[in-house]
Motif scaffolding. Structure first.
Motif, short mmCIF file in Angstrom:
data_model
loop_
_atom_site.label_atom_id
_atom_site.label_comp_id
_atom_site.label_asym_id
_atom_site.label_seq_id
_atom_site.Cartn_x
_atom_site.Cartn_y
_atom_site.Cartn_z
N SER A 201 -25.76 2.28 -11.46
CA SER A 201 -25.95 1.12 -12.38
C SER A 201 -24.70 0.23 -12.45
N HIS A 202 -24.95 -0.99 -12.81
CA HIS A 202 -23.09 -0.99 -12.38
C HIS A 202 -21.95 -0.53 -13.18
N THR A 203 -22.27 -0.65 -14.42
CA THR A 203 -21.37 0.23 -14.73
C THR A 203 -20.96 1.60 -14.18
N ALA A 204 -21.13 2.06 -13.76
CA ALA A 204 -21.01 3.50 -12.46
C ALA A 204 -20.47 3.14 -11.67
N ILE A 205 -20.63 2.25 -11.10
CA ILE A 205 -19.85 1.46 -9.80
C ILE A 205 -18.58 1.19 -10.60
N VAL A 206 -18.84 0.71 -11.14
CA VAL A 206 -16.78 -0.69 -11.70
C VAL A 206 -16.68 1.18 -11.45
N GLY A 306 -16.43 -4.61 3.38
CA GLY A 306 -18.13 -4.82 3.40
C GLY A 306 -18.98 -5.38 2.89
N LEU A 307 -18.50 -5.33 1.46
CA LEU A 307 -19.04 -5.61 0.07
C LEU A 307 -17.55 -6.41 -0.81
N PHE A 308 -17.90 -8.28 -1.10
CA PHE A 308 -17.06 -8.59 -2.38
C PHE A 308 -18.18 -8.81 -2.96
N ARG A 309 -18.72 -8.41 -4.00
CA ARG A 309 -19.36 -8.86 -4.83
C ARG A 309 -18.90 -9.76 -5.74
N SER A 310 -19.31 -11.37 -4.58
CA SER A 310 -18.67 -12.19 -6.19
C SER A 310 -18.99 -12.61 -7.42
N ASP A 353 -28.61 -6.00 -13.74
CA ASP A 353 -28.56 -5.72 -15.41
C ASP A 353 -27.01 -6.37 -14.47
N LYS A 354 -26.87 -7.46 -14.35
CA LYS A 354 -25.48 -8.05 -14.17
C LYS A 354 -25.78 -9.78 -15.17
N PRO A 355 -26.67 -9.49 -15.84
CA PRO A 355 -26.64 -11.27 -16.18
C PRO A 355 -25.41 -11.96 -15.98
N ILE A 448 -30.47 -5.19 3.14
CA ILE A 448 -31.85 -5.02 3.15
C ILE A 448 -31.86 -3.83 1.79
N GLU A 449 -32.90 -4.55 0.96
CA GLU A 449 -32.25 -3.49 -0.19
C GLU A 449 -33.67 -3.40 -0.87
N ILE A 450 -35.37 -4.47 -0.16
CA ILE A 450 -35.92 -4.71 -0.82
C ILE A 450 -36.57 -3.99 0.62
N ASP A 482 -36.07 2.23 -12.31
CA ASP A 482 -34.76 1.51 -12.23
C ASP A 482 -33.81 2.14 -12.64
N ARG A 483 -32.88 1.44 -11.58
CA ARG A 483 -31.47 2.11 -11.17
C ARG A 483 -30.35 2.80 -12.98
N ALA A 484 -30.94 1.84 -13.87
CA ALA A 484 -30.02 1.68 -14.59
C ALA A 484 -30.58 2.52 -16.04
N CYS A 520 -24.03 -0.51 2.38
CA CYS A 520 -22.83 -0.78 2.02
C CYS A 520 -22.87 -0.54 -0.08
N GLY A 521 -24.09 0.10 0.08
CA GLY A 521 -25.23 1.45 -1.29
C GLY A 521 -23.64 2.32 -1.78
N GLU A 522 -24.03 3.17 -2.77
CA GLU A 522 -23.35 3.99 -2.84
C GLU A 522 -23.33 5.43 -2.16
C1 PEP Z 1 -24.84 -2.42 -2.91
C2 PEP Z 1 -26.10 -2.88 -3.16
O1 PEP Z 1 -25.92 -3.88 -4.92
P1 PEP Z 1 -25.49 -3.73 -6.28
O2 PEP Z 1 -24.08 -5.11 -5.84
O3 PEP Z 1 -26.86 -4.95 -6.23
O4 PEP Z 1 -25.05 -2.36 -5.95
C3 PEP Z 1 -26.74 -1.77 -3.32
O5 PEP Z 1 -27.86 -2.86 -3.96
O6 PEP Z 1 -27.12 -0.70 -2.57
#
Ligand code: PEP
Length: 593
Positions: A201-206, A306-310, A353-355, A448-450, A482-484, A520-522
């Motif tokens: 979940s994005h809380t975890a990522i942050v 590798g990933l700037f989450r704009s 989860d990022k509205p 590639i996430e779907i 659901d990842r969250a 670029c995922g966890e």
């Molecule tokens: C890096 C990803 O994107 P998100 O920002 O949704 O975690 C992912 O889905 O693995």
């Protein structure tokens, strides 16, 4: 009394401190009956709070910059109108007169009545006004709380509090929205505990990006833990120990010192290139949320972003979105901080989860979407908002004049989406050329996430320069988890054979097509997956800067060719996790007990 609560460990390490509870409803409401003789005074409190908030709105309106979108002034007018509406103020007074409720209670009771009426309205526009009403009432409740010398415990107020000189603090909440987490990013908290959420979940990522211990999905921590309780977060075991005994405290202080020493040891690898024992060079890139994170990326030894989450640039803005110039300056700052190393900017991945405060021109709101993870999000949202999309593309292209920029598109599922993206890119290049703006070649990549994108990858590869595998969402959509959602967190399994198949196949097909591929995922930042990703042929990982040293250490000890030979067996295994652990430890000469 000492007790423990268990949850999902999402950011490792030990944190010890006092609990700060952040209310999930933004303002704590005091409920009490007032004396008969206090009715007039209580009504005066209602009017004073209403006037204070009206003044706040008026001042905000006057201070709007000349180029502010006209919707902002219109929104403030709506708020002012609601604030003076008899249905709110008149009826709130009536609760006080009829029932002797205190002002806060009367306001929340009336809010509930009105919210129900809004829910029943046929007209979408009117239904959406409910959120405006809630915001207005929240402001009034905050004003009443301040008037009584209480500090509201919503995220923004907690951030503003000056905690300097106090004991280390741990934040406890039912949930923390990604936007609120961003406010905490540079705050004083040493750890996070939430009732809901999952590993990705994005809380975890942050929390991981802040490199502080965090446990989510405890279900009840915010109910059981009290303000100021002493708490230990064991971010390795997923345990929260509340009011620990002196022996327990000593034990955890020792572990804390050990993990600090380990971090210091790993930090020394910063300038060591990530090369396997058999000489395979691996790129370790950073995931960042804001331009300032690029500094931490360089310090951690990242060889690029590798990933700037704009999308994080678009949050905490009260409905106003960043324009081209503001975005350009942010992207340029990240590019310059990376000093020539590549910066991969992902177009906004909003939704689910990022509205955003404002999801579209028609103010489509998160709570009205049936299944947000599958709704109008990421590239779907960008394509539905073409002028905003082109604005972001222009900002990204302009930043390319200052260093190597790559453009990454989230959630692609259809070839037609790539065609539309390419058309927008062409238009934007023309606009920039006409305006005499400098830009250079920007490689185009897709996430590639779907599963659909993974299945049709050979086709997609004909149109793009690179791919980046977003395992967080790929797992979510492949396993329908659901990842969250902590209720199904035990089924969120990166080791699931279907996930491994999609990953191995995507990496192999991209390499065969001569296109660069990264994860670029966890999973990329978790050393438990470093060997298997190397075995699949992955040579580019992107993760939070804090995770780079431990993944690098794993790479330095790996023999990529030998790992690759184990891969076919793992892909037909019924229990890939157990078999991978066994196979990898055996090939390193480690005996398993
Ligand atoms: C890096 C990803 O994107 P998100 O920002 O949704 O975690 C992912 O889905 O693995």
């Amino acid at each position: 009394m000492s007790f423990q609560v268990f949850g999902i460990p999402v950011s490792r390490g030990v944190a010890i401190g006092r609990a700060v509870l952040v209310a999930s409803s933004r303002v704590d409401v005091a409920h009490y009956f007032i004396a008969d003789g206090a009715v007039d005074a209580e009504i005066q409190r209602v009017l004073n709070a209403r006037d204070e908030v009206a003044l706040e709105f008026e001042t905000l309106k006057q201070d709007l910059p000349a180029d502010a979108p006209h919707e902002l002034a219109a929104l403030l007018d709506v708020h002012l109108m609601l604030l003076h509406d008899e249905a709110l103020i008149g009826s709130t007074k009536q609760w006080i007169i009829d029932r002797r409720y205190n002002a806060e209670w009367a306001f929340s009771a009336q809010l509930e009545v009105l919210a129900r009426q809004f829910d029943e309205m046929e007209d979408d526009y009117l239904r959406e006004r409910k959120a405006d009403l809630e915001q207005v009432v929240e402001r009034v409740l905050s004003s009443l709380a301040r008037e009584q010398g209480r500090v509201p415990t919503d995220a923004a107020s907690v951030v503003q509090r000056d905690f300097a000189g106090e004991d280390p603090l741990l934040l406890v909440a039912a949930d923390i929205a990604p936007a609120d987490m961003m406010q905490f990013k540079r705050s004083v908290f040493h750890g996070f505990i939430t009732d809901i959420g999952g590993k990705t979940s994005h809380t975890a990522i942050v929390a991981r990006s802040m490199d502080i211990p965090a446990i989510v999905g405890t279900r009840e921590a915010s109910r059981l833990i009290r303000q100021d309780d002493w708490v230990i977060i064991d971010g390795d075991a997923g345990a929260v120990i509340v009011n620990p005994s002196p022996i327990m405290l000593e034990e955890y202080r020792f572990r804390q010192r050990q993990s600090e020493l380990e971090r210091a040891r790993l930090a020394r690898l910063r300038h060591t290139p990530a090369v396997t024992l058999d000489g395979e060079r691996v790129e370790l890139h950073a995931n960042i949320e804001l331009p300032v994170d690029a500094v931490a990326a360089v310090e951690a030894g990242a060889t690029g972003v590798g990933l700037f989450r704009s999308e994080f640039l678009f949050m905490n803005r009260g409905g106003e979105l960043p324009g081209e110039e503001e975005q350009f300056l942010a992207y340029r700052a990240a590019v310059e901080a990376m000093r020539g190393m590549p910066v991969t900017i992902r177009t906004v991945d909003v939704g689910a989860d990022k509205p955003l405060d404002r999801m579209s021109a028609s103010e489509l709101r998160h709570e009205h979407v049936l299944n947000p993870a599958m709704g109008l999000r990421a590239i779907r949202w960008s394509l539905a908002e073409p002028s905003m999309f082109r604005q972001q593309l222009r900002a990204i292209y302009r930043a390319s004049a200052f260093g190597k920029v790559r453009l990454l598109i989230p959630m692609v599922a259809h070839l037609s989406e790539i065609r539309q993206i390419l058309e927008s890119v062409k238009k934007v290049q023309q606009q920039l050329t006409d305006a005499g703006r400098a830009f250079t070649k920007v490689e185009l990549g897709v996430m590639i996430e779907i599963p659909a994108a993974a299945v049709m990858l050979p086709l997609l590869l004909q149109h793009v320069d690179f791919v980046s595998i977003g395992t967080n969402d790929l797992i979510q959509y492949t396993l329908a988890i659901d990842r969250a959602d902590e209720a199904v967190a035990h089924l969120y399994d990166p080791w699931h054979p279907a996930v491994l198949h999609l990953l191995a196949q995507s990496i192999a097909q991209s390499r065969a097509a001569g296109k660069s591929v990264s994860v670029c995922g966890e999973m990329a930042g978790d050393p438990a997956f470093t060997d298997i990703l190397l075995a699949m042929g992955l040579r580019s990982f992107s993760m939070h800067p804090s995770q780079i040293p431990s993944v690098k250490q794993r790479i330095l000890r790996a023999d990529a060719a030998r790992l690759a030979r184990l891969m076919p067996d793992l892909l037909v295994s019924e229990d890939p996790q157990r078999d991978a652990e066994l196979a990898f430890s055996l090939q390193k000469g480690v005996t398993k007990s």
